[in-house]
Motif scaffolding. Sequence first.
Motif, PDB file in Angstrom:
ATOM      1  N   SER A  74       0.835  -1.201   0.000  1.00  0.00           N
ATOM      2  CA  SER A  74       0.000   0.000   0.000  1.00  0.00           C
ATOM      3  C   SER A  74       0.875   1.258   0.000  1.00  0.00           C
ATOM      4  N   THR A  75       2.173   1.105   0.295  1.00  0.00           N
ATOM      5  CA  THR A  75       3.074   2.262   0.256  1.00  0.00           C
ATOM      6  C   THR A  75       4.326   1.907  -0.555  1.00  0.00           C
ATOM      7  N   ALA A  76       4.838   2.897  -1.260  1.00  0.00           N
ATOM      8  CA  ALA A  76       6.062   2.682  -2.055  1.00  0.00           C
ATOM      9  C   ALA A  76       6.963   3.890  -1.925  1.00  0.00           C
ATOM     10  N   VAL A  77       8.264   3.631  -1.958  1.00  0.00           N
ATOM     11  CA  VAL A  77       9.236   4.719  -2.103  1.00  0.00           C
ATOM     12  C   VAL A  77       9.976   4.485  -3.417  1.00  0.00           C
ATOM     13  N   VAL A  78      10.017   5.512  -4.250  1.00  0.00           N
ATOM     14  CA  VAL A  78      10.812   5.450  -5.474  1.00  0.00           C
ATOM     15  C   VAL A  78      12.002   6.369  -5.266  1.00  0.00           C
ATOM     16  N   ILE A  79      13.196   5.818  -5.446  1.00  0.00           N
ATOM     17  CA  ILE A  79      14.408   6.630  -5.284  1.00  0.00           C
ATOM     18  C   ILE A  79      14.880   7.019  -6.675  1.00  0.00           C
ATOM     19  N   GLY A  80      14.996   8.323  -6.903  1.00  0.00           N
ATOM     20  CA  GLY A  80      15.482   8.794  -8.202  1.00  0.00           C
ATOM     21  C   GLY A  80      14.382   9.496  -8.971  1.00  0.00           C
ATOM     22  N   SER A  81      14.769  10.537  -9.705  1.00  0.00           N
ATOM     23  CA  SER A  81      13.755  11.298 -10.445  1.00  0.00           C
ATOM     24  C   SER A  81      14.148  11.458 -11.905  1.00  0.00           C
ATOM     25  N   GLY A  82      14.853  10.448 -12.442  1.00  0.00           N
ATOM     26  CA  GLY A  82      15.079  10.398 -13.883  1.00  0.00           C
ATOM     27  C   GLY A  82      13.773   9.971 -14.549  1.00  0.00           C
ATOM     28  N   PHE A  83      13.814   9.786 -15.862  1.00  0.00           N
ATOM     29  CA  PHE A  83      12.582   9.455 -16.585  1.00  0.00           C
ATOM     30  C   PHE A  83      11.944   8.176 -16.034  1.00  0.00           C
ATOM     31  N   ILE A  84      12.744   7.131 -15.806  1.00  0.00           N
ATOM     32  CA  ILE A  84      12.157   5.848 -15.384  1.00  0.00           C
ATOM     33  C   ILE A  84      11.573   5.960 -13.972  1.00  0.00           C
ATOM     34  N   GLY A  85      12.287   6.653 -13.073  1.00  0.00           N
ATOM     35  CA  GLY A  85      11.774   6.845 -11.712  1.00  0.00           C
ATOM     36  C   GLY A  85      10.452   7.606 -11.726  1.00  0.00           C
ATOM     37  N   CYS A  86      10.369   8.659 -12.532  1.00  0.00           N
ATOM     38  CA  CYS A  86       9.132   9.465 -12.588  1.00  0.00           C
ATOM     39  C   CYS A  86       7.990   8.639 -13.175  1.00  0.00           C
ATOM     40  N   GLU A  87       8.287   7.904 -14.250  1.00  0.00           N
ATOM     41  CA  GLU A  87       7.226   7.083 -14.862  1.00  0.00           C
ATOM     42  C   GLU A  87       6.715   6.032 -13.882  1.00  0.00           C
TER      43      GLU A  87
ATOM     44  N   HIS B 258       0.346   4.682  -1.973  1.00  0.00           N
ATOM     45  CA  HIS B 258       0.864   5.986  -1.556  1.00  0.00           C
ATOM     46  C   HIS B 258       2.352   6.009  -1.904  1.00  0.00           C
ATOM     47  N   VAL B 259       2.731   6.890  -2.831  1.00  0.00           N
ATOM     48  CA  VAL B 259       4.106   6.876  -3.348  1.00  0.00           C
ATOM     49  C   VAL B 259       4.873   8.096  -2.857  1.00  0.00           C
ATOM     50  N   THR B 260       6.024   7.842  -2.247  1.00  0.00           N
ATOM     51  CA  THR B 260       6.950   8.917  -1.906  1.00  0.00           C
ATOM     52  C   THR B 260       8.125   8.796  -2.857  1.00  0.00           C
ATOM     53  N   GLN B 261       8.466   9.883  -3.520  1.00  0.00           N
ATOM     54  CA  GLN B 261       9.599   9.838  -4.451  1.00  0.00           C
ATOM     55  C   GLN B 261      10.712  10.723  -3.893  1.00  0.00           C
ATOM     56  N   LEU B 262      11.882  10.153  -3.741  1.00  0.00           N
ATOM     57  CA  LEU B 262      13.022  10.902  -3.216  1.00  0.00           C
ATOM     58  C   LEU B 262      13.958  11.265  -4.361  1.00  0.00           C
ATOM     59  N   SER B 263      14.210  12.558  -4.502  1.00  0.00           N
ATOM     60  CA  SER B 263      15.109  13.021  -5.547  1.00  0.00           C
ATOM     61  C   SER B 263      16.313  13.685  -4.895  1.00  0.00           C
ATOM     62  N   ALA B 264      17.507  13.312  -5.339  1.00  0.00           N
ATOM     63  CA  ALA B 264      18.707  13.944  -4.776  1.00  0.00           C
ATOM     64  C   ALA B 264      18.853  15.383  -5.285  1.00  0.00           C
ATOM     65  N   GLU B 265      18.165  15.697  -6.370  1.00  0.00           N
ATOM     66  CA  GLU B 265      18.249  17.048  -6.954  1.00  0.00           C
ATOM     67  C   GLU B 265      17.216  17.970  -6.286  1.00  0.00           C
ATOM     68  N   PRO B 266      17.421  19.306  -6.385  1.00  0.00           N
ATOM     69  CA  PRO B 266      16.419  20.239  -5.834  1.00  0.00           C
ATOM     70  C   PRO B 266      15.090  20.161  -6.580  1.00  0.00           C
ATOM     71  N   ALA B 267      15.112  19.659  -7.814  1.00  0.00           N
ATOM     72  CA  ALA B 267      13.879  19.441  -8.590  1.00  0.00           C
ATOM     73  C   ALA B 267      14.196  18.351  -9.605  1.00  0.00           C
ATOM     74  N   PRO B 268      13.180  17.580 -10.035  1.00  0.00           N
ATOM     75  CA  PRO B 268      13.465  16.449 -10.918  1.00  0.00           C
ATOM     76  C   PRO B 268      14.133  16.888 -12.220  1.00  0.00           C
ATOM     77  N   GLN B 269      15.240  16.258 -12.543  1.00  0.00           N
ATOM     78  CA  GLN B 269      15.959  16.456 -13.806  1.00  0.00           C
ATOM     79  C   GLN B 269      16.421  17.901 -14.028  1.00  0.00           C
ATOM     80  N   LEU B 270      16.665  18.587 -12.915  1.00  0.00           N
ATOM     81  CA  LEU B 270      17.095  19.991 -13.015  1.00  0.00           C
ATOM     82  C   LEU B 270      18.372  20.113 -13.825  1.00  0.00           C
ATOM     83  N   ARG B 271      19.343  19.240 -13.549  1.00  0.00           N
ATOM     84  CA  ARG B 271      20.633  19.345 -14.224  1.00  0.00           C
ATOM     85  C   ARG B 271      20.490  19.029 -15.715  1.00  0.00           C
TER      86      ARG B 271
END
Length: 411
Positions: free
Chosen positions: A159-172, A183-196
């Motif tokens: 019922s809960t998931a954590v996705v680590i990473g905010s590249g294309f595959i993580g976001c999809e 309920h999905v929590t997504q952790l991104s090491a960047e200040p915003a997804p794919q900022l760099r």
Amino acid sequence: MSEDSQPPTLAHEQPAAIAFLIIGGGPAAFSAARSYRKHGGTGRLVMITPDADAPYERPPLSKDFLRGESDEGALTMAEPGETERLALEITIDTARSLDPGQQIVRTHDGQTFTYTQCLLATGADPARLPVPGGHHEALLTLRSLADGRRLQQAARTASTAVVIGSGFIGCEAAVSLARLGLHVTQLSAEPAPQLRRLGPDAAERIAGWLREEKVELLTSAEVQSFEVDQDGVSVRAEGLDPVRADLVLLAVGVTPNCALAQDAGLPLHEGRIVTDARMRTPVAGLLAAGDVAFAENLSAGRHLQVEHWGEALTMGQIAGATAAGLQDQKDDDHSWSSAPGFWCELGERTLKYAAWGDGFEGAELRTHDESGFTIWYTGAHGATVGVLTHQGDDDYERGHTLVESAQPPPR
Ligand SMILES: Cc1cc2nc3c(=O)[nH]c(=O)nc-3n(C[C@H](O)[C@H](O)[C@H](O)COP(=O)(O)OP(=O)(O)OC[C@H]3O[C@@H](n4cnc5c(N)ncnc54)[C@H](O)[C@@H]3O)c2cc1C
């Protein structure tokens, strides 16, 4: 199987030399087999892959397949009877060593293959995080169909998931899991997804879409450790309370499978095999294509690292043509010169991206009707080096040409 328990090699020796030996079972590999025959290759054609499901489409694994909207049958790459028509011999095994002098590949199961030409299309494996607990098998990754089945299965009971990473595959994957009701929590090491990679305008929009899809996005979150127990996983990230989840998906990039190339002494660039625009390595008879290659692109005027489905197909096609004997012809149709393209699906929203993918100096946002937009990326002297579109297909098509010809974006 350990080194000591290897069966004697001679017992499994292949009778005839192989004209074209393909190592890998992904899009670069299968497209090379097709292209080899299409371009008149008549010799013995053999593919070695450890994946008994290969070849199949990977892109749906984070999209419709994960959401249960398509089945395994829809993933198959080969048309009915195509493998037989190609006279493609598929061996389920893992290539373990490569001797380019003798032109011999040895496998995990003790088979020996002598080749005239060999393509390394070994792709990449999902990366892991070098933190305590980061290699625990309970942490899921997504690359193969077997991974896709495991994730789908885990999502059914979680019922809960954590996705680590905010590249294309993580976001999809985060959006797909949220749409399955987790309920999905997504952790991104960047200040915003794919900022760099894509700049602030794109990052802000992707973040907004993720939140609209009910993904709880936590940014600037460097993961410090994972603790696995029988009830799930605790993820600790700097500055955040631990996040607990039934399911954790690591989507933190990939590591190219370059061990064979290293073994053979091929020149590598950041773990990828250096090739020319016809996918030839500096070693006679050895080619490389797809995610594992660092190939020269004639339009870009430099070597590129690309992790796209379409480019793996294109590079495979070129490698197959080269192996079929077109390597000495001055025909640029058989050299890599196209701008790489990638589509990302976040629910109903599609982002289309065509770019050299190795950075930009300027980024100009142009909004269209409704929520559509185009971002034009420029490099030195104002040349277009990339385009990102949402509901802007004309710009995406035009963008390819502008990137390939190094012209400025349209006014
Ligand atoms: C979930 C997911 C979604 C994606 N979505 C998109 C998308 O929407 N658009 C897009 O452009 N790209 C997408 N990609 C990326 C795309 O799938 C890859 O760029 C592409 O698969 C690369 O192809 P490849 O043939 O180079 O390598 P792979 O597809 O990685 O294939 C490599 C093969 O080599 C085999 N292999 C490795 N080592 C050995 C060995 N020693 N001996 C024998 N075989 C070996 C592996 O088992 C594998 O079969 C996605 C990827 C994933 C995982």
